[in-house]
Design an enzyme around this catalytic site. Structure first.
Site, PDB file in Angstrom:
ATOM      1  N   LYS A   1       0.844  -1.208   0.000  1.00 51.47           N
ATOM      2  CA  LYS A   1       0.000   0.000   0.000  1.00 51.47           C
ATOM      3  C   LYS A   1       0.871   1.246   0.000  1.00 51.47           C
ATOM      4  CE  LYS A   1      -3.773  -2.407   2.276  1.00 51.47           C
ATOM      5  NZ  LYS A   1      -4.475  -2.753   3.510  1.00 51.47           N
TER       6      LYS A   1
ATOM      7  N   GLN B   1      -4.338  -1.601   9.736  1.00 51.63           N
ATOM      8  CA  GLN B   1      -4.228  -2.931   9.123  1.00 51.63           C
ATOM      9  C   GLN B   1      -4.718  -3.999  10.098  1.00 51.63           C
ATOM     10  OE1 GLN B   1      -3.173  -3.446   5.877  1.00 51.63           O
ATOM     11  NE2 GLN B   1      -3.814  -5.554   6.213  1.00 51.63           N
TER      12      GLN B   1
ATOM     13  N   ASP C   1     -11.036   3.045   4.425  1.00 47.71           N
ATOM     14  CA  ASP C   1     -11.376   1.624   4.301  1.00 47.71           C
ATOM     15  C   ASP C   1     -12.893   1.417   4.305  1.00 47.71           C
ATOM     16  OD1 ASP C   1      -9.319  -0.141   3.890  1.00 47.71           O
ATOM     17  OD2 ASP C   1      -8.764  -0.327   5.998  1.00 47.71           O
TER      18      ASP C   1
END
Ligand code: NAP
Length: 294
Positions: free
Chosen positions: A53, A97, A120
């Site tokens: 990412k 994460q 997200d």
């Protein structure tokens, strides 16, 4: 019939190039978009995902500072870090994460990310806005990536029967939601199947578009697929393979070789849905920076 391949890698790189153009345009106006990918602990898979990412951000001109915290980070310390990022004008998107090391409480952490920075799309505010059809809500990256794949191969779900196998909060449920909405590139009739569905094959064969996210290697066989269906395989599973250098290979939830003989389109694993997830995350970061240039 041999299905055409849906080249997620190529489509994702097109999207990343589009993101780079948008990032440059924002930078000209004085806003360099920024994404904080918070990693806690040393889980090898999470480290790989965060590195990918970060690299993708850098290539697209998005600021992505290092956010690696030790495995023994306390809940309070992590919340404090997130609060700092919430208030940092250089950061437009925050992702944490998952999975977090125990005993950290993931749901509380998710609630602490400011919804305006929740790229997200996991904060309940964004989930609620997405479900109510708000086109400005951040939509989770993998489901949004699936819709984008359909768009790029020009398969409109409108009026078609979409069967989704798997009802997780990060893939199955939101993709079923998104594709059934009264929106462009949606408007499908959707069936959501799961582990308590008595005959998965019977349901699978209803699907003009079949999306599989169950985490079971090569589970969906050709007899579970309607001839001519578009098959989107979200699964990423490691299976032992002594023939390979690493001793394993990655396969999807769909028995690719057999199913490609009945489907009209199919995503490979790897190289199908996977690359789209990062591309859509970058796109959400641009959206956040455009909305709140700070
Ligand atoms: P998950 O949270 O484990 O959920 C799996 C879902 O599949 C559950 O709803 C479960 O049903 C259902 N299921 C499991 N076994 C089944 C069976 N035999 N028959 C019917 N349904 C079954 O999985 P996830 O997080 O959605 O991930 C699914 C797969 O996608 C995994 O391989 C994961 O690695 C992959 N993935 C890929 C990406 C990407 O970017 N490519 C992103 C996310 C996930 P119940 O609800 O009844 O338990």
């Amino acid at each position: 019939m041999t299905a055409r391949l849906i080249d997620g890698k190529k489509i994702a790189s097109e999207i990343r190039a589009e993101v780079a153009v948008s990032a440059a345009r924002l930078a000209e106006r004085g806003t360099k978009p920024g994404l904080a990918a918070v990693l806690v602990g040393d889980d090898p898979a999470s480290q790989v995902y965060v590195r990918m990412k970060k690299r993708a951000c850098e290539e697209a001109g998005i600021y992505a500072p290092d956010m690696h915290l030790p495995a023994d980070t306390t809940q309070e310390a992590l919340i404090e870090r997130i609060e700092q990022l919430n208030g940092d004008p250089r950061i437009h998107g925050i992702l944490v994460q998952l999975p977090l090391p125990r005993p950290l409480d993931e749901s509380e952490i998710m609630l602490r990310v400011r919804p305006e920075k929740d790229v997200d799309g996991f904060h309940p505010v964004n989930v609620g806005r997405m479900v109510s059809g708000d086109p400005d809500a951040f939509r989770p990256a993998t489901p949004a990536g699936i819709q984008e794949l359909l768009k790029r191969i020009d398969v409109d779900p409108q009026g078609r029967h979409v069967v989704v196998m798997g009802r997780s909060n990060i893939v199955g449920r939101p993709v079923a939601e998104i594709l059934s909405q009264k929106q462009p590139w949606a408007n499908a009739t959707v069936t959501l199947a799961h582990s308590r569905t008595p005959d998965l094959g019977e349901v699978g064969r209803l699907g003009d578009i079949l999306i599989v996210a169950i985490g079971r290697p090569e589970f969906v066989t050709a007899d579970m697929v309607r001839p001519g269906a578009v098959v989107i395989d979200v699964g990423v599973n490691r299976v032992d393979d002594p023939e390979t250098e690493k001793g394993y290979r990655l396969v999807g939830d769909v028995a690719f070789e057999a199913v490609r003989t009945v489907a009209s389109w199919i995503t490979p694993v790897p190289g199908g849905v996977g690359p789209m997830t990062i591309a859509m995350l970058l796109r959400n970061t641009i959206k956040a920076a455009e909305r709140f240039p700070a």
